[in-house]
Design an enzyme around this catalytic site. Sequence first.
Site, PDB file in Angstrom:
ATOM      1  N   SER A  38       2.328  -2.433   4.149  1.00 28.88           N
ATOM      2  CA  SER A  38       2.306  -1.046   3.995  1.00 28.88           C
ATOM      3  C   SER A  38       3.920  -0.491   3.909  1.00 28.88           C
ATOM      4  O   SER A  38       4.770  -1.338   2.976  1.00 28.88           O
ATOM      5  CB  SER A  38       2.760  -0.093   5.538  1.00 28.88           C
ATOM      6  OG  SER A  38       3.969  -0.765   6.081  1.00 28.88           O
ATOM      7  N   ASP A  39       3.646   0.790   2.443  1.00 24.80           N
ATOM      8  CA  ASP A  39       4.871   0.603   2.093  1.00 24.80           C
ATOM      9  C   ASP A  39       5.513   1.256   3.347  1.00 24.80           C
ATOM     10  O   ASP A  39       5.501   1.641   3.944  1.00 24.80           O
ATOM     11  CB  ASP A  39       4.833   2.418   1.114  1.00 24.80           C
ATOM     12  CG  ASP A  39       6.342   2.075   0.493  1.00 24.80           C
ATOM     13  OD1 ASP A  39       7.503   1.581   0.716  1.00 24.80           O
ATOM     14  OD2 ASP A  39       6.709   3.013  -0.862  1.00 24.80           O
ATOM     15  N   TRP A  40       6.739   1.717   3.649  1.00 31.68           N
ATOM     16  CA  TRP A  40       8.210   1.926   4.216  1.00 31.68           C
ATOM     17  C   TRP A  40       7.534   3.229   5.177  1.00 31.68           C
ATOM     18  O   TRP A  40       7.816   3.943   5.118  1.00 31.68           O
ATOM     19  CB  TRP A  40       9.446   1.685   3.821  1.00 31.68           C
ATOM     20  CG  TRP A  40       9.877   0.050   4.030  1.00 31.68           C
ATOM     21  CD1 TRP A  40      11.203   0.240   4.738  1.00 31.68           C
ATOM     22  CD2 TRP A  40       9.603  -0.880   3.533  1.00 31.68           C
ATOM     23  NE1 TRP A  40      11.104  -1.678   4.795  1.00 31.68           N
ATOM     24  CE2 TRP A  40       9.959  -1.961   4.554  1.00 31.68           C
ATOM     25  CE3 TRP A  40       8.606  -1.107   3.068  1.00 31.68           C
ATOM     26  CZ2 TRP A  40      10.035  -3.568   3.981  1.00 31.68           C
ATOM     27  CZ3 TRP A  40       8.205  -3.005   2.893  1.00 31.68           C
ATOM     28  CH2 TRP A  40       8.822  -3.974   3.032  1.00 31.68           C
ATOM     29  N   ALA A  82       0.880  -1.283  -0.140  1.00 31.47           N
ATOM     30  CA  ALA A  82       0.675  -0.356   0.194  1.00 31.47           C
ATOM     31  C   ALA A  82       0.675   1.238   0.140  1.00 31.47           C
ATOM     32  O   ALA A  82       1.920   1.475   0.149  1.00 31.47           O
ATOM     33  CB  ALA A  82      -1.380   0.049   0.710  1.00 31.47           C
TER      34      ALA A  82
END
Length: 794
Positions: A251-253, A218
């Site tokens: 999630s993206d980081w 995401a």
Amino acid sequence: MKKVLLCTFIFMGFIMSAQEKTIQEQVDYLLTQLTLEEKVSLCSGRDDWSSQPIERLDIPWIWMADGPHGLRRAPATNKAGYGDQHPATCFPTASALSATWDVDLIYQIGKALGEECQALGVNVLLGPGVNIKRSVLGGRNFEYFSEDPVLSGELGAAYINGVQDQGVGTSLKHYVANNVETMRMFMNSDVDKRTLHEIYLTPFEIAVKKAQPWTVMACYNRVRGEYGTQSPYLLTDILKKDWGFEGIVISDWFAVIDRVKALEAGMHIEMPRVSDVNDNILLQAAQSGELDETVLNNRVRDILTVVLKAKSLEKADVDQKVKEHHAFARKVAGEAITLLKNDHQVLPLSKKKYKKIAIIGEFAKSPRYQGNGSSEVKPTQLDKVWDILDQEYGKGINYTFAQGYSLKDDLDVSLIEEAVQVASDADIAIVMAGLPLSYESEGIDRKHIDMPISHNKLIEAIAQKQQNTVVVLTNGSAVAMPWANKVEGIVEAWLGGQAGAGAVADVLFGKVNPSGKLAETFPVKLQDTPASFNFPGEQGNVLYGERIFVGYRYYDEKQIEPLFPFGYGLSYTQFEYTDMKVSANEITDRDVLEVKVTVKNTGSVEGKEIVQLYVTDKECTLQRPKKELKKFAKVSLAPGESKELTFQLEKRDFSYYDAKRDRWIAESGEFVIAAAASSRDIRKSARIVLNSTQQIPLMVDEYTFVKELWDHEQTRALLKEYFPNWIKGWTPEGKSMDEANIPGFFLEHPIIKFPYITHNEITHQQVKELIERCKNMTYTPQVIKFKDVENVSF
Ligand code: BGC
């Protein structure tokens, strides 16, 4: 033989289902054993790159690593892995891969990447990125495939299948409308619903439906006001329910803002591990009942399924295969190279034509081969054009060299003067130029599309003195070429990875016949580009003002001549298109239309052609692009050889997304199907008529225009029934009510205004009743031929 195969399949099927069952059984059991704290902990990473294990229950952890064009594996899961990452094969970046338009080749790339993951113990590769190149300035354009959703989606699906068939998962990223790097953690992608579906969601949809990535990443940004990590619409309604996604969302980081909302919306794992604070928020929500435990259980169930599957598929002994990847990377880079100009057949080089060849430009000795940021791979080796020419193409040719520019990006006139001297003393000059590494980076958008002044000035100066000047470009995204008319040849070599130099030499000498085509439009200037008014956005909002007119759709609509159009690329041979056939001249939306076209190599060397199939809706209720890519194929042909290609078009290929009715609609009417060598080079076309069988709701409410009711037969009947006097007032003597000349002015009113425009002759109550009676009405989508209305003055 057939029998053996059949038995093998049945046996494998048995093993697979037994294995799947075991995983499901294990997951079910584990769910009964896990404490609430443990369940919560599984929804965060353990550290930078791994998932949370639970030793007490033997739940293992998995390793995730970047991606996408090679493996960036840190020495340990708790190390960031910049600079100290493990060496891995650096393949060409996505903008090069997409120029191959070759789904089979991209599958092979995926396979090779999967093998590298297995060799280094990585279970999930963080890629591919299928975001659309909305603006030429996008900082990560080198990491993405295309401006076109179908091309991006098909290549993404092939990549995922290649990796996952090796028992390694992928992460389809960055979901969704993540098209700008400026303020990337916060920016709101202000995109209308139709555009979101037709352009930005479509590549993800194709990849999910065709390849089921184990994970989806995401995005950082907000989409229509909601963070991508906490949007129930994107994560649950679309991804899971509409597309049937079976994996997990990570999630993206550092992309998660509201931990509880994210989990509820459909996200599974927050990456990387932030701190206990976030886990505690989740835990408290679960303990207090604010977070429904069934939601948590569902997320944990999906996480365990992926983790156990990944662990069960780990392989040993793939090291040997990895050693062969350098040669494969060279082949891929060769397939990607796109020949943009070749006047007077200045290429290919040969010692017969050119005895003395000047190689100009520091890139020949210090290659630029990938982009900046999380995708940066530490290559296992790195080829240089200068060395390869000397080692492999040196016999009988005298090569000379001049640096031409410094990598420091400053203008050094003495280097240009020296280069001009070297170039004019040779039979031909090959100038290696493009974008330095600092120009293309994750996290930073470009400010312009120019190459460094030192590169542009060098090319201009050399072209003035050397008739045979060929420019070889290394860059990950479109650049302006003010010197394009002054040079004889232009070779777009992209960011070709660690073996790209060999591919450049192979193409220059014709060992490889170039067959790449542009997956993104090259504009003449920045001001010509679709998003130029709305990029990178302001005050945290980026308006997608060009709507569905992204890439070539925009240049077509505005009739702007690009420098090089989408789908364009030359070859050392030529191709002729003949015999285009369609399986029917008239179809319904339930039919599959077969389209055939024959392509012949009419030149004297073997070559590959990329055939593109575009669909045009001749007339539509909504605005539509002049043409849209729906299918493509790459075909290899010996001199004189022909092949017939077959494509299949289905309902979706003719449809637009109706945002009001939230569905894809194939409207009745005429369509043109074109077989093309580029978006601006249509070779053959056919017309068909589509008769829709869809029944779509009319959706009448108080804001429906009188015109809409008047033009649909069923609702006109109601108007006649309810308001005969008013209609008769506009009906000429002796004519039926259907021939009433209701003034355009009134037709443009919403029906809520009826009581006002008729001085209450038509009451609010009647309008309400009329709306009620229209409630369940449906119609077949088609362009309603509006009755010409006279603009009667009143
Ligand atoms: C990038 C992702 C990447 C992740 C891990 C993020 O900043 O947007 O593409 O996979 O970092 O490195």
